[in-house]
Design an enzyme around this catalytic site. Structure first.
Site, mmCIF file in Angstrom:
data_model
loop_
_atom_site.group_PDB
_atom_site.id
_atom_site.type_symbol
_atom_site.label_atom_id
_atom_site.label_comp_id
_atom_site.label_asym_id
_atom_site.label_seq_id
_atom_site.Cartn_x
_atom_site.Cartn_y
_atom_site.Cartn_z
ATOM 1 N N SER A 98 0.687 -1.283 -0.030
ATOM 2 C CA SER A 98 -0.126 -0.155 0.073
ATOM 3 C C SER A 98 0.874 1.283 -0.041
ATOM 4 O O SER A 98 1.695 1.395 0.787
ATOM 5 C CB SER A 98 -1.100 -0.079 1.243
ATOM 6 O OG SER A 98 -1.710 0.963 0.969
ATOM 7 N N CYS A 99 0.441 2.189 -0.862
ATOM 8 C CA CYS A 99 1.519 3.520 -1.118
ATOM 9 C C CYS A 99 0.901 4.582 -0.714
ATOM 10 O O CYS A 99 1.496 5.795 -1.085
ATOM 11 C CB CYS A 99 1.737 3.344 -2.453
ATOM 12 S SG CYS A 99 0.092 3.593 -3.730
ATOM 13 N N GLN A 100 -0.097 4.645 -0.136
ATOM 14 C CA GLN A 100 -0.500 6.031 0.298
ATOM 15 C C GLN A 100 0.314 7.083 0.948
ATOM 16 O O GLN A 100 0.138 8.228 0.872
ATOM 17 C CB GLN A 100 -2.081 5.874 1.435
ATOM 18 C CG GLN A 100 -3.089 5.388 0.429
ATOM 19 C CD GLN A 100 -3.436 3.943 0.663
ATOM 20 O OE1 GLN A 100 -2.535 3.260 0.888
ATOM 21 N NE2 GLN A 100 -4.577 3.532 0.480
#
Length: 627
Positions: free
Chosen positions: A101-103
């Site tokens: 996950s890259c948020q």
């Protein structure tokens, strides 16, 4: 059996796992991939969200008849790896894919310091260490290359190169024993060998090896302080700081638990941009190795009796710094000793053999180069096991001046109106100016080819898996996993996920003004304000029918349809991502506020996905290289 036997005949199955699977963009693309003698066998997908599992089970188990398993669990869970191993069983895994996950490090949106998700790539690499696939793909946003001035990218590369080939470790340790005996003090040698063993031995031995490392460090500290009066050494704040700092470094598991608990609480309580965030971040930062080491060094510099022992202090600091290094960074230190020993070439040769994975550099890919009507840039870290061919690029499948346009992708869906749900295809009005953009293409998007050709929307309607599968059942929509398992409340239609929200006259007028301006700029905002239609929304993008869309996002009203002045439907967004129309996005269409984090509605499933056609190109590149 949904798989066509004539397709499987004469081909070898290449097994793969898809972690952080989301909607299944990588899975979908890999199942489209094949060569004359190889294809992908989809063993298991994993994600933390139930709607991801529902979407996968409908697509891959029900529709395609695969036995693909799904693990619904947080990769950071203590039981994740053991649960994954149980599900995989004795199968050898050739390829692992995943996009942690890259948020927290996306170029769009706020960057969050000490976000829980920043550690996900380390857990992903633990899976790689366990299964040792021939190739692995770690996909992420381009912002990861510049996060922390490139240090985050460097750390990922370093950790990939730190995964060891167990068969080569004895030869390496034998060399290091002899080389360090010739070039290092007993203290240096003991610390260097203990550090390497900390990194390469299995986790069950870590605590004992850390204890061994610090026994050498603490013994050296006793030597440094032997001339200091006992009473002074017990009461001096600087000496206490050094002793206590070494204890903190040693107690790494306890520190990790404290940090994880606070980070989890930050995530659960949405601590961000408020009066609590700096205090929490400062405390988490104080528990980091670098912060503790900085305080130890400052205290060392303030003890006059120790400061006089310049060479010994320098060596003592170097060994403490060593503890916080990755294995790859430790090897850089060892290379200096090898150079002193005049055995650097031998060291490099041993190092090449002991590193299990090679990675040339992060590969930046642009989705429109692979037949996707979207300019979505992503970064790939492709790890190649040391017995496999190094992959340095994903070749484009479409020429720069022949890319698929937005109009080609979604113009056949223009029959939907305001506040409607359409479940069947219908005719659309002809557009003399734009209809010439619609041209027959190969599945990959190429125009000049001898391969089978259809328009982009024809490929989307008929599907891109026909070479391999016949459906076990018609596509369907179901609300929950319980309904799926109980075989109730299934909806079968010709067309899915094509629904528009009802928009008031004011909203429609606002979007019309923005669309006519072509940009949500100052002039546009001034006109909106003049008509009392101004919005607090930061961004609107009017789609260009003659070009490619920007990166598809999770918010439907970020995009304005080029001719109808409305938000996009899930199906239209899915077309811009290159999903087939038979791929049905399950669960709620959209949710508001914080619920988007836990429920993962259809728009989020689409927006977070890897475009299948781009994944297909990645999959084919690996199939062509894999031994």
């Amino acid at each position: 059996m949904a798989q066509k036997q004539e397709f499987l005949k004469g081909k070898k199955a290449i097994t793969f796992l898809d972690l952080f699977a989301g909607a299944g963009g990588i899975s979908e693309g890999f199942l489209q991939s094949y060569t004359k003698d190889k294809y992908y066998d989809f063993i298991l997908a994993s994600d933390i969200n139930a709607n991801c599992e529902l979407t996968h089970r409908v697509r891959y188990n029900a529709q395609l008849g695969l036995k693909t398993d799904f693990l619904l669990e947080d990769i950071m869970s203590e039981t994740f790896l053991s649960d994954l191993k149980k599900k995989v069983g004795k199968k050898n895994i050739d390829v692992v894919t995943g996009g942690p996950s890259c948020q927290s490090f996306s170029l769009s949106g706020r960057r969050r310091k000490y976000d829980k998700r920043d550690n996900l790539f380390e857990h992903y690499l633990k899976v790689i260490e366990e299964f040792k696939p021939k190739y692995f793909v770690m996909e992420n946003v381009k912002g990861i290359l510049t996060k922390d001035k490139g240090r985050f990218k460097d750390e990922i590369m370093s950790l990939i190169r730190s995964i060891m080939d167990a068969k080569q470790v004895p030869a390496m340790m034998g060399y290091l024993e002899m080389m360090l005996a010739r070039t290092a003090t007993p203290f240096e040698k003991a610390c260097l060998l203990a550090k390497v063993r900390i990194e390469i031995e299995d986790d069950s031995k870590t605590d004992a090896l850390v204890e061994e490392f610090f026994s050498h460090v603490e013994e050296q500290f006793k030597i440094l302080t032997r001339n200091i009066d006992y009473r002074i050494s017990k009461s001096d704040a600087n000496i206490s700081t050094i002793r206590h700092g070494l204890n903190l470094l040693k107690h790494f598991r306890e520190r990790q638990k404290i940090q994880s608990a606070i980070i989890q609480e930050k995530t659960s309580s949405n601590i961000d941009n408020d009066a609590f965030v700096n205090g929490m971040n400062d405390f988490i930062g104080s528990m980091e190795d670098d912060s503790i080491i900085e305080k130890i060094f400052l205290a060392l510099d303030n003890v006059k009796e120790i400061k006089k022992q310049e060479d010994d202090v320098k060596l003592f600091k170097a060994m403490i710094e060593l503890y916080a290094m990755t294995l790859d960074e430790s090897f850089a230190v060892l290379a200096r000793y090898a150079q002193k020993d005049e055995s650097l070439d031998e060291f490099k040769n041993i190092l090449d053999k002991v590193r299990l994975y090679r990675v040339d550099r992060p590969i930046v890919v642009l989705s429109s180069n692979y037949g996707v009507p979207q300019n979505r840039e992503r970064v790939l870290f492709i790890g190649c096991r040391n017995d496999q061919k190094l992959i340095t690029d994903i070749p484009a499948t479409v020429a720069k001046d022949e890319k698929v346009t937005v109009y080609e992708a979604i113009s056949d869906l223009d029959f939907i109106g305001n506040g409607e749900t359409r479940t069947e295809y219908a005719k659309v009005k002809k557009n003399k100016e734009l209809d010439g953009l619609v041209r027959p293409r190969a599945l990959t998007g190429a125009l000049e080819t001898d391969e089978e050709k259809h328009t982009f929307y024809e490929w989307s309607r008929m599907g891109r898996l026909g070479h391999r599968f016949t459906f076990e059942c018609n596509p369907f929509y179901v609300r929950t996993l319980d309904d799926l398992e109980n075989n109730v409340a299934k909806e079968e239609h010709e067309l899915f996920n094509h629904q528009t929200s009802f928009q008031s006259d004011d909203v429609k007028r606002r979007l019309e003004i923005i669309a006519k301006h072509g940009d949500y700029d100052d002039a546009c905002k001034a006109e909106l304000k003049k008509e009392n239609l101004d919005s607090n929304k930061r961004n609107y993008t009017v789609l260009d029918p003659k070009g490619q869309s920007p990166t598809v996002v999770t918010m439907p009203d970020d995009f304005i349809h080029y001719s109808q002045y409305r938000a996009m439907t899930v199906r239209e967004m899915a077309r811009l991502q290159s999903f087939d129309d038979t791929f049905v996005f399950q669960g709620k269409r959209q949710t508001g506020g914080d619920k988007r984090k836990s429920e993962i509605p259809q728009y989020t499933l689409v927006g977070n996905a890897v475009p299948p056609l781009m994944a297909r190109a990645i999959g084919n590149t690996i199939l062509e290289a894999i031994k």
